[in-house]
Write an enzyme that holds these catalytic residues in place. Sequence first.
Site, short mmCIF file in Angstrom:
data_model
loop_
_atom_site.label_atom_id
_atom_site.label_comp_id
_atom_site.label_asym_id
_atom_site.label_seq_id
_atom_site.Cartn_x
_atom_site.Cartn_y
_atom_site.Cartn_z
NE ARG A 36 -4.20 -1.61 0.25
CZ ARG A 36 -5.31 -1.45 0.95
NH1 ARG A 36 -5.49 -0.37 1.65
NH2 ARG A 36 -6.25 -2.37 0.92
NE ARG A 40 -7.14 5.45 2.49
CZ ARG A 40 -7.93 4.68 3.21
NH1 ARG A 40 -9.09 5.12 3.61
NH2 ARG A 40 -7.57 3.47 3.55
NE ARG A 49 -9.48 8.08 -3.30
CZ ARG A 49 -10.71 8.52 -3.05
NH1 ARG A 49 -11.25 9.43 -3.82
NH2 ARG A 49 -11.39 8.04 -2.03
CG ASP A 85 -8.81 -2.77 -4.41
OD1 ASP A 85 -8.31 -2.14 -3.46
OD2 ASP A 85 -9.54 -3.77 -4.26
CE1 TYR A 160 -12.89 -6.97 1.27
CE2 TYR A 160 -11.41 -8.68 0.49
CZ TYR A 160 -11.67 -7.60 1.32
OH TYR A 160 -10.71 -7.17 2.19
O1 CP3 Z 1 -0.03 -1.43 -2.53
C1 CP3 Z 1 -0.25 -0.48 -3.29
O2 CP3 Z 1 0.22 0.66 -3.12
C2 CP3 Z 1 -1.06 -0.74 -4.56
C3 CP3 Z 1 -2.45 -0.48 -4.47
C4 CP3 Z 1 -3.38 -1.44 -3.72
C5 CP3 Z 1 -4.63 -1.00 -3.21
N1 CP3 Z 1 -5.29 -2.09 -2.74
C6 CP3 Z 1 -5.13 0.39 -3.25
C7 CP3 Z 1 -6.27 0.78 -2.40
C8 CP3 Z 1 -3.27 -2.80 -3.47
C9 CP3 Z 1 -2.11 -3.76 -3.75
C10 CP3 Z 1 -4.49 -3.21 -2.86
C11 CP3 Z 1 -4.77 -4.59 -2.50
C12 CP3 Z 1 -5.97 -4.90 -1.71
N2 CP3 Z 1 -7.23 -4.35 -1.81
C13 CP3 Z 1 -6.02 -5.93 -0.75
C14 CP3 Z 1 -4.89 -6.84 -0.39
C15 CP3 Z 1 -3.92 -6.19 0.50
C16 CP3 Z 1 -4.43 -5.93 1.89
O3 CP3 Z 1 -4.50 -4.75 2.25
O4 CP3 Z 1 -4.73 -6.88 2.59
C17 CP3 Z 1 -7.33 -5.95 -0.23
C18 CP3 Z 1 -7.85 -6.88 0.84
C19 CP3 Z 1 -8.08 -4.95 -0.92
C20 CP3 Z 1 -9.53 -4.63 -0.76
C21 CP3 Z 1 -9.69 -3.23 -0.33
N3 CP3 Z 1 -9.56 -2.13 -1.15
C22 CP3 Z 1 -10.00 -2.74 0.96
C23 CP3 Z 1 -10.23 -3.64 2.18
C24 CP3 Z 1 -10.03 -1.35 0.88
C25 CP3 Z 1 -10.38 -0.36 1.97
C26 CP3 Z 1 -9.40 -0.42 3.07
C27 CP3 Z 1 -8.89 0.93 3.43
O5 CP3 Z 1 -7.64 1.08 3.42
O6 CP3 Z 1 -9.69 1.83 3.72
C28 CP3 Z 1 -9.74 -0.97 -0.44
C29 CP3 Z 1 -9.64 0.40 -0.97
C30 CP3 Z 1 -8.27 0.83 -1.38
N4 CP3 Z 1 -7.43 0.08 -2.15
C31 CP3 Z 1 -7.65 2.08 -1.10
C32 CP3 Z 1 -6.39 2.05 -1.73
C33 CP3 Z 1 -5.36 3.16 -1.79
C34 CP3 Z 1 -8.26 3.25 -0.33
C35 CP3 Z 1 -9.19 3.94 -1.27
C36 CP3 Z 1 -9.18 5.45 -1.17
O7 CP3 Z 1 -8.26 6.10 -1.72
O8 CP3 Z 1 -10.13 5.99 -0.60
#
Ligand code: CP3
Length: 350
Positions: A36, A40, A49, A85, A160
């Site tokens: 990640r 944010r 964003r 994602d 999911y």
């Molecule tokens: O790692 C990186 O920088 C690449 C981008 C990336 C995102 N999601 C961006 C994201 C990657 C590799 C993921 C993977 C992801 N997404 C996983 C596996 C990794 C982990 O964290 O366990 C999972 C389970 C998801 C599903 C997902 N997407 C969730 C649970 C959430 C919300 C969680 C939170 O942080 O609030 C997302 C949204 C998400 N994916 C965001 C980002 C930057 C936040 C969205 C925003 O900008 O508002």
Amino acid sequence: MLRTAMPTAVPTPPSHPFLSACRGERPSRTPIWVMRQAGRYLPEYREIRSRVSFEALCRTPELCAEVTLQPIDRFGLDAAILFSDILVVFDAIGVPVVFNPSPQVAAPVRTAADVKALRWGRAADHLDYVYQAVRACKQALTGRVPLIGFCGAPMTTASYMIEGGSSREFEHTKAMAFTEPALFGGMLENITTLLIEYLAGQVAAGADVVQIFESWGAAFAPDDYRIHVLPHVRRLVAECKPLGVPIILFVRGNAGLLSQIRDLGADVLGVDWSLDLSDAIDVVGTHQVVQGNLDPLTLLGPAALVTEKAERIVVAGRSARAHIFNLGHGISRHTDPAMLQHLVDVVHRS
Ligand code: CP3
């Protein structure tokens, strides 16, 4: 077609420390990237964003590339990870998902009829915007650091859809696995086929390495994981091997699962922060390349603590075949970017 119009991207030199470590060689310094890393906690990400929704961001290749490179430009990390994602694959099979910011699926997939109604079969063809994002990233990186493509592992991805969003207990997922194992297994098999095609598409577009995220490995007890989940992860890894790029398998909750996943053929095993890296190496063996595993919330503590813990992990990693430094899960949105810079500096000088 857009893909032929784009000039050829500069390849990353194979001697790059991150790629060397993935191949099991010991580079001159421990490479580091963090899960990640584009997100944010970065003001430049929040600025984008404020103008673009997360969904639109993921679907706009030029913006994906811009966001992917933000932490590369800032910190001197050793690898970039595609901004996307794990749940964008739902687009391919026709499962609408919105992010608020946590993912929400209004129409969960729980019955045989629900599963049958989805758009299986060459589904990954619908994800061209991701492949274009990979090309845009490679173009923008000009060979500076390798690019990691990724997907969710079959069960994490399916959960999911089945739960309708994030979950604590995974009651629908586990109820489906336990009461209708054939339905659950068939669904995971379809998803696995999609994920294999999807990773192949990312590699064809230029991804240098792929990471599989099993973020919810801990949802199942180890014996249930072995029966209901592991065969699909095994197939995913096996069928991605011929793609010819290193495969990183990250399983969160893996203290109890390392012994199951160590023999699947992944080039690198990602270790979460629930166990000491040295204990993980004892389980997987010193012939394995490992990645990890600082607790991300350590970065909310003082710099001296980050130094001490990071140095200990670097030392532990020396007994593995090779070690890629990472956090044991995604970086917290509350992290001060200066603390990540401190971590990168500590790892690079250790
Ligand atoms: O790692 C990186 O920088 C690449 C981008 C990336 C995102 N999601 C961006 C994201 C990657 C590799 C993921 C993977 C992801 N997404 C996983 C596996 C990794 C982990 O964290 O366990 C999972 C389970 C998801 C599903 C997902 N997407 C969730 C649970 C959430 C919300 C969680 C939170 O942080 O609030 C997302 C949204 C998400 N994916 C965001 C980002 C930057 C936040 C969205 C925003 O900008 O508002």
